[in-house]
Design a protein around this motif. Structure first.
Motif, mmCIF file in Angstrom:
data_model
loop_
_atom_site.group_PDB
_atom_site.id
_atom_site.type_symbol
_atom_site.label_atom_id
_atom_site.label_comp_id
_atom_site.label_asym_id
_atom_site.label_seq_id
_atom_site.Cartn_x
_atom_site.Cartn_y
_atom_site.Cartn_z
ATOM 1 N N ASP A 34 43.545 35.752 46.485
ATOM 2 C CA ASP A 34 43.890 34.590 45.678
ATOM 3 C C ASP A 34 44.148 34.958 44.221
ATOM 4 N N LEU A 35 44.623 36.211 44.003
ATOM 5 C CA LEU A 35 45.005 36.651 42.667
ATOM 6 C C LEU A 35 46.505 36.876 42.578
ATOM 7 N N VAL A 36 47.065 36.555 41.417
ATOM 8 C CA VAL A 36 48.401 37.011 41.041
ATOM 9 C C VAL A 36 48.232 37.818 39.764
ATOM 10 N N ILE A 37 48.680 39.067 39.774
ATOM 11 C CA ILE A 37 48.522 39.955 38.625
ATOM 12 C C ILE A 37 49.881 40.189 37.976
ATOM 13 N N ILE A 38 49.985 39.859 36.693
ATOM 14 C CA ILE A 38 51.204 40.091 35.923
ATOM 15 C C ILE A 38 51.009 41.362 35.110
ATOM 16 N N ASN A 39 51.805 42.391 35.381
ATOM 17 C CA ASN A 39 51.761 43.636 34.616
ATOM 18 C C ASN A 39 52.809 43.522 33.515
ATOM 19 N N SER A 40 52.372 43.149 32.329
ATOM 20 C CA SER A 40 53.270 42.698 31.261
ATOM 21 C C SER A 40 53.920 43.839 30.491
ATOM 22 N N CYS A 41 54.927 43.479 29.703
ATOM 23 C CA CYS A 41 55.679 44.436 28.883
ATOM 24 C C CYS A 41 55.706 43.944 27.440
ATOM 25 N N PRO A 63 49.497 27.438 42.509
ATOM 26 C CA PRO A 63 48.484 26.650 41.782
ATOM 27 C C PRO A 63 47.058 26.929 42.221
ATOM 28 N N ASP A 64 46.860 27.410 43.430
ATOM 29 C CA ASP A 64 45.515 27.665 43.938
ATOM 30 C C ASP A 64 45.030 29.088 43.664
ATOM 31 N N LYS A 65 45.895 29.903 43.025
ATOM 32 C CA LYS A 65 45.518 31.289 42.746
ATOM 33 C C LYS A 65 45.188 31.482 41.271
ATOM 34 N N LYS A 66 44.420 32.534 40.994
ATOM 35 C CA LYS A 66 44.081 32.905 39.626
ATOM 36 C C LYS A 66 45.105 33.906 39.111
ATOM 37 N N LYS A 103 37.453 41.237 39.244
ATOM 38 C CA LYS A 103 36.613 40.327 40.024
ATOM 39 C C LYS A 103 36.307 39.034 39.289
ATOM 40 N N PHE A 104 36.295 39.075 37.956
ATOM 41 C CA PHE A 104 35.906 37.888 37.214
ATOM 42 C C PHE A 104 36.828 36.713 37.480
ATOM 43 N N GLY A 105 38.083 37.018 37.794
ATOM 44 C CA GLY A 105 39.038 35.944 38.020
ATOM 45 C C GLY A 105 38.698 35.107 39.229
ATOM 46 N N LEU A 106 37.819 35.612 40.088
ATOM 47 C CA LEU A 106 37.425 34.880 41.285
ATOM 48 C C LEU A 106 36.153 34.063 41.050
ATOM 49 N N GLU A 107 35.484 34.343 39.939
ATOM 50 C CA GLU A 107 34.157 33.780 39.762
ATOM 51 C C GLU A 107 34.055 32.768 38.623
ATOM 52 N N SER A 108 35.070 32.645 37.815
ATOM 53 C CA SER A 108 34.969 31.794 36.636
ATOM 54 C C SER A 108 36.288 31.102 36.354
ATOM 55 N N ASN A 109 36.198 29.920 35.799
ATOM 56 C CA ASN A 109 37.398 29.208 35.358
ATOM 57 C C ASN A 109 37.660 29.439 33.874
ATOM 58 N N GLN A 110 36.823 30.243 33.222
ATOM 59 C CA GLN A 110 36.995 30.531 31.805
ATOM 60 C C GLN A 110 37.740 31.856 31.639
ATOM 61 N N PRO A 111 38.790 31.876 30.824
ATOM 62 C CA PRO A 111 39.503 33.141 30.601
ATOM 63 C C PRO A 111 38.555 34.207 30.073
ATOM 64 N N ASP A 112 38.651 35.383 30.607
ATOM 65 C CA ASP A 112 37.814 36.503 30.209
ATOM 66 C C ASP A 112 38.737 37.632 29.764
ATOM 67 N N ILE A 113 38.312 38.375 28.752
ATOM 68 C CA ILE A 113 39.117 39.487 28.242
ATOM 69 C C ILE A 113 38.354 40.779 28.473
ATOM 70 N N ARG A 114 38.978 41.696 29.202
ATOM 71 C CA ARG A 114 38.386 43.012 29.430
ATOM 72 C C ARG A 114 39.396 44.066 28.990
ATOM 73 N N VAL A 115 39.393 44.321 27.697
ATOM 74 C CA VAL A 115 40.384 45.204 27.079
ATOM 75 C C VAL A 115 39.664 46.225 26.208
#
Length: 420
Positions: A34-41, A63-66, A103-115
């Protein structure tokens, strides 16, 4: 688990790394259906805009994916993406190889930054050996990051300093691809010609190429991605001009044909050096074709300076061109320089593209009647010659094989080859 949906923006390096992310998530047993990952430029403002657009589209279509954002734009400006309501999380360019960071994208509705701080990354870990396949060709990442600071470029801040993949890992990856049946491998990276100084013994790109050719003798075709001409040493020059398995196609990072603009860009070559390099390459191996990156409308570019960029297309016999209209990137020195009017930039980019198109027309006309070896792609309907000419077949041939053809016609800019 079918795996995440990965959307790659920008360069082929991003595509290669997306495949590495996919494999690492699978190996890490991350439940990512249930993830969509955008590898940005982040290479241009337009690339960032398109990355943001991709985030919105991904959420609208799923709409149902993170939606998780990674890649260069996410690294450079993570807060911008975290503030988007469609975003579940942001993962940095180094952090994207650690499965747990998704994994955080599956557990929280709050945006998280891991950079992480990309400028502190020094390792040449096995995860850097990224590869992806494009029909019959494979692209192998040999290097990442950049130690140079061109005044227009944000990429070092998205990729970090230059790190090289040990030669043994590169050779093993290429051998595995050849064992799978791939006939051509393209070496890719952020600054390919800077390969090696960070490794034990400080090998050069030329030494890596020699090692690949020696230890993977059944690799028919090796191609190099964009090169910084000033870093083409004698060994690499000899391989480009004297080794039949190294393709006669050199794409040079020119950026401008004017010396003052090159200095303001903080490039390390002059106009004269670029012209001399191409003359030497063509003299030693006449069939070599030249590609180039050129920027239109760099700050302070006058009409005379732009004329020099137009002229260098002639001087360097450029037939494969990537034209970039300049756009200021926040955080780069060039963004603070006097800017060229946007309409003028667009016009200059059009002129550069028209010039390249004319060179392409002549190049294609000269191919008529010649024999070429084409690596068949697209279901056996077309492919690329050694000189990177794109040629369509007049009948379907086996995909993935190198086919000798006679170039028979140019039909509206499409080159038609008859398999022999």
């Amino acid at each position: 688990m079918s795996g995440p949906e990965l959307i790659s923006m920008g360069c082929r390096l991003n595509i290669a790394e997306s495949e590495t992310i996919r494999q690492s998530l699978k190996a890490g047993h991350v439940p990512v259906d249930d993830l969509v990952i955008i590898n940005s430029c982040a290479v241009t403002n337009e690339a960032v805009r398109q990355s943001r657009q991709a985030v919105r589209r991904a959420k609208r279509d799923n709409p149902d994916k993170k939606v998780i954002v990674t890649g260069c734009a996410a690294q450079v400006d993570p807060d911008m993406f975290a503030e988007m309501p469609e975003t579940a999380g942001v993962v940095g360019n180094f952090d994207k190889y650690e499965p747990d960071n998704f994994k955080f994208g599956l557990e929280s509705n709050q945006p998280d930054i891991r950079v992480s701080d990309i400028m502190k990354v020094r390792e040449t870990a096995p995860h850097m050996i990224s590869a992806f396949t494009e029909r019959s060709r494979a692209f192998v990442e040999i290097q990442n990051g950049c130690d140079h600071r061109c005044t227009f470029c944000i990429i070092p801040y998205g990729r970090g300093n230059s790190r090289s993949v040990p030669a043994g890992q590169v050779v093993s990856q290429i051998q595995a691809l050849v064992d799978q049946g791939f006939q051509e491998v393209v070496l890719t990276g952020v600054d390919v010609t800077s390969y090696g100084p960070d490794l034990p013994g400080k090998p050069t790109l030329g030494q890596l190429v020699e090692r690949i050719l020696t230890h993977v003798p059944d690799l028919p075709r090796l191609r190099l991605s964009s090169l910084d001409g000033v870093e083409i040493d004698e060994r690499l020059f000899d391989l480009l001009t004297g080794e039949a398995r190294v393709m006669p196609h050199v794409h040079i990072s020119l950026q401008s044909g004017d010396n003052l603009i090159l200095k303001r860009m903080k490039r390390r070559h002059s106009r004269e050096q670029a012209i001399e390099l191409v003359a030497d390459l063509k003299s030693a191996r006449p069939e070599i074709t030249i590609g180039a990156d050129l920027i239109a409308g760099f700050p302070t570019e006058t009409d005379a300076a732009f004329a020099n960029s137009l002229d260098i297309i002639d001087q360097c016999q450029v037939v494969h061109g990537h034209i970039f209209p300049y756009s200021p990137k926040k955080g780069t020195p060039a963004a603070l320089m006097p800017q060229v009017n946007g309409n003028i930039i667009k016009q200059r980019a059009q002129h550069l593209r028209a010039k390249i198109s004319e060179k392409q027309r002549i190049f294609k006309a000269d191919l008529i009647g010649s024999a070429q070896k084409i690596l068949a792609e697209r279901g056996g309907k077309a492919g690329y010659a050694e000189n990177f000419a794109h040629i369509e077949f007049d009948r379907t041939v086996p995909e993935g094989q190198i086919i000798p053809v006679m170039v028979a016609a140019n039909e509206g800019g499409t080159i038609i080859g008859k398999p022999l």
